[in-house]
Design a protein around this motif. Structure first.
Motif, PDB file in Angstrom:
ATOM      1  N   ASP A 375       0.463  -0.907  -0.077  1.00  0.00           N
ATOM      2  CA  ASP A 375      -0.008  -0.172  -0.388  1.00  0.00           C
ATOM      3  C   ASP A 375       0.920   1.232   0.262  1.00  0.00           C
ATOM      4  N   VAL A 376       1.909   1.623  -1.010  1.00  0.00           N
ATOM      5  CA  VAL A 376       2.465   2.465  -0.869  1.00  0.00           C
ATOM      6  C   VAL A 376       3.030   2.728  -2.286  1.00  0.00           C
ATOM      7  N   PRO A 377       2.215   4.264  -2.486  1.00  0.00           N
ATOM      8  CA  PRO A 377       2.157   4.012  -4.295  1.00  0.00           C
ATOM      9  C   PRO A 377       3.636   4.311  -4.356  1.00  0.00           C
ATOM     10  N   PRO A 378       3.569   3.648  -6.109  1.00  0.00           N
ATOM     11  CA  PRO A 378       4.496   3.551  -6.455  1.00  0.00           C
ATOM     12  C   PRO A 378       5.865   5.102  -6.855  1.00  0.00           C
ATOM     13  N   ARG A 379       6.768   5.018  -8.015  1.00  0.00           N
ATOM     14  CA  ARG A 379       7.576   6.261  -7.415  1.00  0.00           C
ATOM     15  C   ARG A 379       7.285   6.237  -9.386  1.00  0.00           C
ATOM     16  N   VAL A 380       6.460   7.724  -9.583  1.00  0.00           N
ATOM     17  CA  VAL A 380       5.885   7.740 -10.668  1.00  0.00           C
ATOM     18  C   VAL A 380       6.853   9.267 -11.855  1.00  0.00           C
ATOM     19  N   ALA A 381       7.046   9.247 -12.777  1.00  0.00           N
ATOM     20  CA  ALA A 381       7.518  10.326 -13.580  1.00  0.00           C
ATOM     21  C   ALA A 381       7.203  11.815 -13.158  1.00  0.00           C
ATOM     22  N   PRO A 382       7.344  13.098 -13.542  1.00  0.00           N
ATOM     23  CA  PRO A 382       6.383  14.303 -13.472  1.00  0.00           C
ATOM     24  C   PRO A 382       5.289  14.242 -14.537  1.00  0.00           C
ATOM     25  N   GLY A 383       4.273  15.037 -14.567  1.00  0.00           N
ATOM     26  CA  GLY A 383       3.805  15.389 -15.275  1.00  0.00           C
ATOM     27  C   GLY A 383       4.056  16.396 -16.074  1.00  0.00           C
ATOM     28  N   PRO A 384       3.109  17.440 -16.692  1.00  0.00           N
ATOM     29  CA  PRO A 384       3.467  17.990 -17.572  1.00  0.00           C
ATOM     30  C   PRO A 384       3.684  19.247 -17.558  1.00  0.00           C
ATOM     31  N   LEU A 385       3.836  20.205 -17.503  1.00  0.00           N
ATOM     32  CA  LEU A 385       4.466  21.508 -16.974  1.00  0.00           C
ATOM     33  C   LEU A 385       3.455  23.005 -16.994  1.00  0.00           C
ATOM     34  N   SER A 386       3.635  23.579 -16.180  1.00  0.00           N
ATOM     35  CA  SER A 386       2.348  24.612 -16.154  1.00  0.00           C
ATOM     36  C   SER A 386       2.833  25.906 -17.185  1.00  0.00           C
ATOM     37  N   GLU A 387       2.224  26.760 -17.543  1.00  0.00           N
ATOM     38  CA  GLU A 387       2.233  27.899 -18.171  1.00  0.00           C
ATOM     39  C   GLU A 387       3.336  28.653 -18.048  1.00  0.00           C
ATOM     40  N   LYS A 388       3.454  28.752 -16.040  1.00  0.00           N
ATOM     41  CA  LYS A 388       4.641  29.659 -15.872  1.00  0.00           C
ATOM     42  C   LYS A 388       6.128  29.234 -15.363  1.00  0.00           C
ATOM     43  N   GLN A 389       5.769  27.136 -15.316  1.00  0.00           N
ATOM     44  CA  GLN A 389       6.657  26.642 -15.290  1.00  0.00           C
ATOM     45  C   GLN A 389       8.079  26.248 -17.157  1.00  0.00           C
ATOM     46  N   ARG A 390       7.143  26.535 -17.977  1.00  0.00           N
ATOM     47  CA  ARG A 390       7.768  26.643 -19.478  1.00  0.00           C
ATOM     48  C   ARG A 390       8.311  28.496 -19.405  1.00  0.00           C
ATOM     49  N   LYS A 391       7.660  29.293 -18.718  1.00  0.00           N
ATOM     50  CA  LYS A 391       8.453  30.592 -19.285  1.00  0.00           C
ATOM     51  C   LYS A 391       9.783  30.779 -18.260  1.00  0.00           C
ATOM     52  N   LEU A 392       9.377  30.475 -17.286  1.00  0.00           N
ATOM     53  CA  LEU A 392      11.296  29.856 -16.564  1.00  0.00           C
ATOM     54  C   LEU A 392      11.845  29.530 -16.949  1.00  0.00           C
ATOM     55  N   ARG A 393      11.229  28.357 -18.064  1.00  0.00           N
ATOM     56  CA  ARG A 393      12.597  27.122 -18.895  1.00  0.00           C
ATOM     57  C   ARG A 393      13.281  27.530 -19.115  1.00  0.00           C
ATOM     58  N   ALA A 394      12.284  28.780 -20.656  1.00  0.00           N
ATOM     59  CA  ALA A 394      12.933  29.471 -22.229  1.00  0.00           C
ATOM     60  C   ALA A 394      13.284  30.485 -21.191  1.00  0.00           C
ATOM     61  N   LYS A 395      13.134  31.619 -19.755  1.00  0.00           N
ATOM     62  CA  LYS A 395      14.201  32.973 -19.602  1.00  0.00           C
ATOM     63  C   LYS A 395      15.483  31.962 -19.309  1.00  0.00           C
ATOM     64  N   LEU A 396      15.439  30.671 -18.725  1.00  0.00           N
ATOM     65  CA  LEU A 396      17.024  29.974 -18.334  1.00  0.00           C
ATOM     66  C   LEU A 396      17.631  29.377 -19.572  1.00  0.00           C
ATOM     67  N   ARG A 397      17.263  29.387 -20.124  1.00  0.00           N
ATOM     68  CA  ARG A 397      17.644  28.740 -21.515  1.00  0.00           C
ATOM     69  C   ARG A 397      19.103  29.544 -22.043  1.00  0.00           C
ATOM     70  N   GLU A 398      17.770  30.943 -22.520  1.00  0.00           N
ATOM     71  CA  GLU A 398      17.916  32.057 -23.147  1.00  0.00           C
ATOM     72  C   GLU A 398      19.249  32.561 -22.296  1.00  0.00           C
ATOM     73  N   GLU A 399      19.547  32.968 -21.318  1.00  0.00           N
ATOM     74  CA  GLU A 399      20.611  33.234 -19.971  1.00  0.00           C
ATOM     75  C   GLU A 399      21.479  32.307 -20.010  1.00  0.00           C
ATOM     76  N   LEU A 400      21.605  30.764 -20.025  1.00  0.00           N
ATOM     77  CA  LEU A 400      22.439  29.919 -20.400  1.00  0.00           C
ATOM     78  C   LEU A 400      23.740  29.796 -21.707  1.00  0.00           C
ATOM     79  N   LEU A 401      22.855  30.456 -23.151  1.00  0.00           N
ATOM     80  CA  LEU A 401      23.655  30.240 -24.027  1.00  0.00           C
ATOM     81  C   LEU A 401      23.795  31.840 -23.936  1.00  0.00           C
ATOM     82  N   HIS A 402      23.347  33.342 -24.386  1.00  0.00           N
ATOM     83  CA  HIS A 402      24.030  34.542 -23.978  1.00  0.00           C
ATOM     84  C   HIS A 402      24.432  34.904 -23.124  1.00  0.00           C
ATOM     85  N   GLY A 403      24.325  34.544 -21.549  1.00  0.00           N
ATOM     86  CA  GLY A 403      24.932  35.162 -20.602  1.00  0.00           C
ATOM     87  C   GLY A 403      24.710  36.746 -20.249  1.00  0.00           C
TER      88      GLY A 403
END
Length: 412
Positions: A375-403
């Motif tokens: 009766d212990v829930p199994p470990r699963v992968a995370p679900g789809p990202l929300s709109e806010k999480q997607r914007k944060l991901r895009a911002k981090l990727r841009e700063e990673l390239l240009h700095g």
């Protein structure tokens, strides 16, 4: 037809010792037996064994050497070789019969500084004569059987014969009066404890003497508090000087000097009692004599040294407790250790029984092996990202390239 049994021979070491004690070289012994010198050396080394008439002649000659009164190491002679001296002690063998040395018979030495005769009431000593067990059978002793003595009477006679001289010898070895008495008492207590062995020994007096000397020269006495205090000095200045020189010698040299020049044992007997080889004993004796002669030139003569050692041993009135005290001390020690052993065994048995009779009050079961938890829930992968999480991901990727903008030096 029965075969005649072979004549018994002494052990290999005893054969050579008897030849040396009789001042015989291998050439002289071979000439007496009518054999080659190589044959004598082979007999002494054990490479070959004599047979037939040679064996009988060899055994008779060794038996004669064992009973010979000649002492090659008497006081006043050199350790090896030198002129022969007459024996210093004459022993009585039965009523009206005397021999020199220590041959067969119930011998009693004349009193001197190192020996004391038995009491007049007992004309014979209560121990067996010193005759080799390997010697050929001889005729019955014309003196007749010796009167039977109880163990207590035999021990008392041995104590009365040896104790007065042993306490003086122990004093010369240690320079301490109390330790000399203690050494003699402990030696006789050990003799009473092992009396069946001592009574059958060919030389009971030598057995007790060796025990007393070993106890007196034990190195453990230096750790005893009462033996650290200085002894009262002797009254005579010459005695103090001689005792000081003797005590400066190593213990083994001191013992060899006492046995050879004091007691009067031969060089082979001294070597056997000190458990050393004859050359080593001769070297110790010569070194001790040279050390004494270097400090006291008037004692360079062995005869004078023997007389001075006897006088020094007789200066102190040393007395022993007596045979009953030695027997009682041995019996008290035996009772103490017997009771201690019984008490230890009783405590050990009691502890074992107690541990078996008193187990723990409750039984604690051991921890069972682990099981799978349900009766212990199994470990699963995370679900789809929300709109806010997607914007944060895009911002981090841009700063990673240009700095971010960096500071740079501007030219003037």
């Amino acid at each position: 037809m029965t075969r005649r049994p072979a004549t018994p021979l002494p052990p290999l070491e005893e054969r050579r010792r008897l030849r040396e004690a009789g001042s015989l070289t291998p050439d002289q012994l071979a000439a007496r037996l009518g054999v080659a010198i190589g044959t004598v050396r082979a007999w002494e080394s054990g490479r070959t064994t004599p047979r037939g008439r040679n064996r009988e002649a060899y055994a008779k000659l060794l038996a004669a050497l064992a009973e010979s009164p000649t002492r090659t190491g008497a006081p006043g002679s050199a350790p090896a070789g030198g002129p022969e001296e007459p024996d210093a002690a004459v022993v009585a063998v039965g009523p009206g019969k005397t021999v020199s040395g220590g041959r067969r018979g119930r011998a009693a030495a004349k009193p001197s500084a190192f020996t004391q005769a038995p009491p007049p009431s007992s004309p014979f000593l209560p121990f067996s004569p010193r005759v080799p067990s390997w010697a050929p059978p001889e005729e019955e002793d014309p003196l007749g059987p010796v009167s039977d003595l109880t163990p207590v009477q035999a021990f008392d006679a041995l104590y009365s014969f040896c104790a007065p001289s042993l306490v003086r010898q122990a004093y010369l070895l240690t320079g301490r009066r109390d330790l000399a008495r203690e050494s003699v008492e402990r030696a006789f207590q050990l003799a009473w404890e092992r009396w069946p062995e001592v009574a059958r020994d060919p030389d009971p007096a030598g057995w007790v003497r060796a025990a007393a000397h070993e106890w007196a020269l034990s190195p453990w006495h230096r750790f005893r508090p009462r033996h650290r205090r200085p002894e009262p000095p002797l009254s005579d200045a010459s005695d103090r000087a001689l005792l000081k020189v003797v005590l400066r010698l190593p213990p083994s040299y001191r013992r060899a000097l006492l046995l050879h020049d004091g007691v009067g044992l031969g060089l082979p007997d001294t070597a056997a009692e000190t458990e050393a080889s004859t050359p080593a004993t001769a070297g110790r004796l010569l070194h001790a004599r040279r050390a004494i002669a270097a400090r006291l030139p008037e004692l360079s003569d062995p005869r004078v040294l023997h007389r001075r050692l006897a006088e020094l041993a007789s200066t102190e009135p040393l007395r022993t407790a007596g045979p009953p005290a030695a027997r009682d001390g041995c019996e008290r020690r035996a009772r103490f250790w017997t009771r201690f052993a019984l008490a230890f065994v009783a405590v050990l048995l009691g502890t074992t029984v107690l541990s078996l009779r008193t187990p723990p009050a409750g039984h604690e079961p051991s921890v069972p092996p682990g099981e799978t938890v349900r009766d212990v829930p199994p470990r699963v992968a995370p679900g789809p990202l929300s709109e806010k999480q997607r914007k944060l991901r895009a911002k981090l990727r841009e700063e990673l390239l240009h700095g971010p903008e960096r500071l740079a030096p501007q030219p003037r």
